[in-house]
Write an enzyme that holds these catalytic residues in place. Sequence first.
Site, PDB file in Angstrom:
ATOM      1  N   CYS A   1     -31.584   5.876  -6.231  1.00 43.63           N
ATOM      2  CA  CYS A   1     -31.332   7.252  -6.654  1.00 43.63           C
ATOM      3  C   CYS A   1     -29.846   7.457  -6.864  1.00 43.63           C
ATOM      4  O   CYS A   1     -29.030   6.593  -6.543  1.00 43.63           O
ATOM      5  CB  CYS A   1     -31.814   8.205  -5.562  1.00 43.63           C
ATOM      6  SG  CYS A   1     -33.484   7.876  -5.024  1.00 43.63           S
TER       7      CYS A   1
ATOM      8  N   ARG B   1     -29.664   5.791 -12.618  1.00 43.91           N
ATOM      9  CA  ARG B   1     -30.049   5.245 -11.321  1.00 43.91           C
ATOM     10  C   ARG B   1     -31.465   5.663 -10.928  1.00 43.91           C
ATOM     11  O   ARG B   1     -32.051   5.088 -10.011  1.00 43.91           O
ATOM     12  CB  ARG B   1     -29.065   5.687 -10.235  1.00 43.91           C
ATOM     13  CG  ARG B   1     -27.618   5.318 -10.516  1.00 43.91           C
ATOM     14  CD  ARG B   1     -26.700   5.911  -9.471  1.00 43.91           C
ATOM     15  NE  ARG B   1     -26.982   5.359  -8.172  1.00 43.91           N
ATOM     16  CZ  ARG B   1     -26.390   4.256  -7.688  1.00 43.91           C
ATOM     17  NH1 ARG B   1     -25.501   3.631  -8.413  1.00 43.91           N
ATOM     18  NH2 ARG B   1     -26.700   3.790  -6.496  1.00 43.91           N
TER      19      ARG B   1
ATOM     20  N   TRP C   1     -35.423   8.119  -7.902  1.00 46.58           N
ATOM     21  CA  TRP C   1     -36.316   7.038  -8.326  1.00 46.58           C
ATOM     22  C   TRP C   1     -37.247   6.846  -7.139  1.00 46.58           C
ATOM     23  O   TRP C   1     -36.897   6.246  -6.143  1.00 46.58           O
ATOM     24  CB  TRP C   1     -35.515   5.753  -8.579  1.00 46.58           C
ATOM     25  CG  TRP C   1     -36.292   4.670  -9.254  1.00 46.58           C
ATOM     26  CD1 TRP C   1     -36.849   4.700 -10.505  1.00 46.58           C
ATOM     27  CD2 TRP C   1     -36.575   3.352  -8.746  1.00 46.58           C
ATOM     28  NE1 TRP C   1     -37.444   3.502 -10.785  1.00 46.58           N
ATOM     29  CE2 TRP C   1     -37.312   2.658  -9.729  1.00 46.58           C
ATOM     30  CE3 TRP C   1     -36.310   2.689  -7.556  1.00 46.58           C
ATOM     31  CZ2 TRP C   1     -37.768   1.350  -9.570  1.00 46.58           C
ATOM     32  CZ3 TRP C   1     -36.754   1.375  -7.386  1.00 46.58           C
ATOM     33  CH2 TRP C   1     -37.472   0.724  -8.389  1.00 46.58           C
TER      34      TRP C   1
ATOM     35  N   ASN D   1     -30.166   8.278  -0.621  1.00 49.36           N
ATOM     36  CA  ASN D   1     -30.502   7.143  -1.494  1.00 49.36           C
ATOM     37  C   ASN D   1     -30.760   5.955  -0.577  1.00 49.36           C
ATOM     38  O   ASN D   1     -29.882   5.575   0.195  1.00 49.36           O
ATOM     39  CB  ASN D   1     -29.327   6.837  -2.427  1.00 49.36           C
ATOM     40  CG  ASN D   1     -29.550   5.527  -3.194  1.00 49.36           C
ATOM     41  OD1 ASN D   1     -30.686   5.114  -3.404  1.00 49.36           O
ATOM     42  ND2 ASN D   1     -28.456   4.868  -3.551  1.00 49.36           N
TER      43      ASN D   1
ATOM     44  N   LYS E   1     -35.789  -8.132 -22.745  1.00 57.68           N
ATOM     45  CA  LYS E   1     -35.283  -6.942 -23.446  1.00 57.68           C
ATOM     46  C   LYS E   1     -36.435  -6.183 -24.109  1.00 57.68           C
ATOM     47  O   LYS E   1     -36.557  -4.971 -23.995  1.00 57.68           O
ATOM     48  CB  LYS E   1     -34.240  -7.342 -24.512  1.00 57.68           C
ATOM     49  CG  LYS E   1     -32.865  -7.587 -23.937  1.00 57.68           C
ATOM     50  CD  LYS E   1     -32.169  -6.315 -23.568  1.00 57.68           C
ATOM     51  CE  LYS E   1     -31.383  -6.350 -22.273  1.00 57.68           C
ATOM     52  NZ  LYS E   1     -31.900  -6.999 -21.128  1.00 57.68           N
TER      53      LYS E   1
END
Length: 612
Positions: free
Chosen positions: A2, A27, A74, A100, A491
């Site tokens: 986070c 993040r 997150w 976090n 990717k």
Amino acid sequence: MCGIVGYVGKRDAAPVIVEGLHRLEYRGYDSAGLAVVHRGRLRVTKTAGRVQDLRDKLNGQASKSTIGIGHTRWATHGEPNETNAHPHTDTAGRVAIVHNGIIENAEQLRKQLQDNGVRLATDTDTEALAHMIAAELGDGEDVTLEDAVIRTLHRVEGAYGLVVLDTKNPDQLVVARNGSPIVLGLGENEMFVASDVAALVRYTRQVIYLEDGEVATITASAYHTKTLTGTDNSDHKTPTTVDADADEYELGEYSDYMRKEIHEQPSALRRALRGRLEDRFATARLGGVNLDARQLRNIKNVKFLGCGSAYYAGQMGAMLVEELARIPADAEPASEFRYRSPVVDPDTLYVAVSQSGETIDTLMAVQELKRKGGQVIGAVNVVGSAIGRECGHGIFLHAGPEVAVASTKALTNMAGNFALLALLLGRVRDMSAANGQRIVNGLRNLPEQVNQILNAEEDIAMIANRYAAADHMFFIGRVRGWPVAREGAQKLKEISYVHAEAYQAGELKHGPLALIARDMPSVVIIPSDDLVAKNLSTIEQIKARGGPVIALTSTDIPEGLADATIRVPRAEPELEPILLNIPLQILAYHAAAKLGRDIDKPRNLAKSVTVE
Ligand code: BG6
């Protein structure tokens, strides 16, 4: 992982915090929130979704508070929704906290609280801390917020970077770090806290990095730090000056950070090479690697450790070290290395590779190595990051801030710097000066050659648009083309969500060939080496089964053999993977754009993973 932000000072805190969260959104971006003290009470605003949603929700809320904390999430504990968004508070609404990391004994702490009659409002680990701190503070005035936080953290197991706000101490914030990054920003009568300098560099470039096991109390005009064991170590804290400036975090003319960072690669490479090429001895100079010539000569093996794209860059590095220095080298995912109780070889040089310098598996691999007496250097992009500080010496990548979740310029600078390392190791061994100079010149030509590839973006975009609808895609490479194939597949997966697999060309007929069909395009990578003929026959094998082929090459191939061909300039053979990688970034970018994906913030991912 986070992003957290804190502010105490003279400005209206909410806009400062929201701007900071916006800068840290790479993040984690599934929910956001902030808390300020308004007329002696906490005012908490939270939302599921993006920081922009939080900004919209705050619009019109007049709160001239000069202190506050914020968070972009997150999710790890509790699904991403408004309730589980941070900040979390105690029942009375006195204390607010943003965090976090992961509290490993959260279940036990939550149970103790519930057994004591505390009603928990969320599913998160973090909420428990708010209640515990409030309990430590009690109703009296005799316990300081700092002591309440420290006492609480003595009962906490796990990783954290956190900031605590208390309505009864509205002029201070208490900050703590154990495993997750925290930086303090020192301003004129104002102080900033953030997970990363990106959130505060527009206000100040004077920063203090907190170490693990440290707590800081900050007010608008001062700060002091101490260890969790109570030792005041403020005197040992010297501010460092951030070398990035705020403009580097601006999008400028670009619609997203990934395309901006793809186009920054020539200048990023030049920055990585600056002062590191030495013509007099046809070698490289890596001032950050504290190993003298004898120590470099005594290295019998090199092992690169990293996660995601950093691991694939490590594979390119291993190839370069074997080719240029003729010593055995390989790469391994740090998450595997750290858990397999590795046999650490004293004659091996371990290279910990990380853009963010905060990826937990790579950090733990470094700590495992140091515990076992291994010699490890860092190859990191973020100055002041945990892995850089844990290694103590190594190579800064100098790619500049990388914001897009999918790594591009940092990966290219990783490979470029590994060519320098391989050149250095080669020239203290049997590599001739002529050969050394060939590589020095080859490296010097790379930035302009990357530019040439960028100028062909439109052609590559056309090919991407043609195949973007495919559900699956193969990336096929041999020897130097193999790590390029792996990163190419990474990717495309990361940002377009197309299922992409990389295979060694030689392995195709031992299984994967069964999947070749009209709707399964393959990218075949053909470097200019003595395997061209073999790679051309790989194309024929695929074409014979009706599979469409995109050829990516630096050499001439028969017209019409492939359905589409992407050419890159010819470079020194050992350096070609660095160039061959660029078109695959562009291919993935335009395929994702064609599919309408959120390019900078792909689903379920984060810029670097700092929690288990
Ligand atoms: C992932 C990122 O979280 O971490 C990848 O999405 C990255 O792009 C990987 O390659 C490793 O990150 P770092 O910062 O250690 O290089």
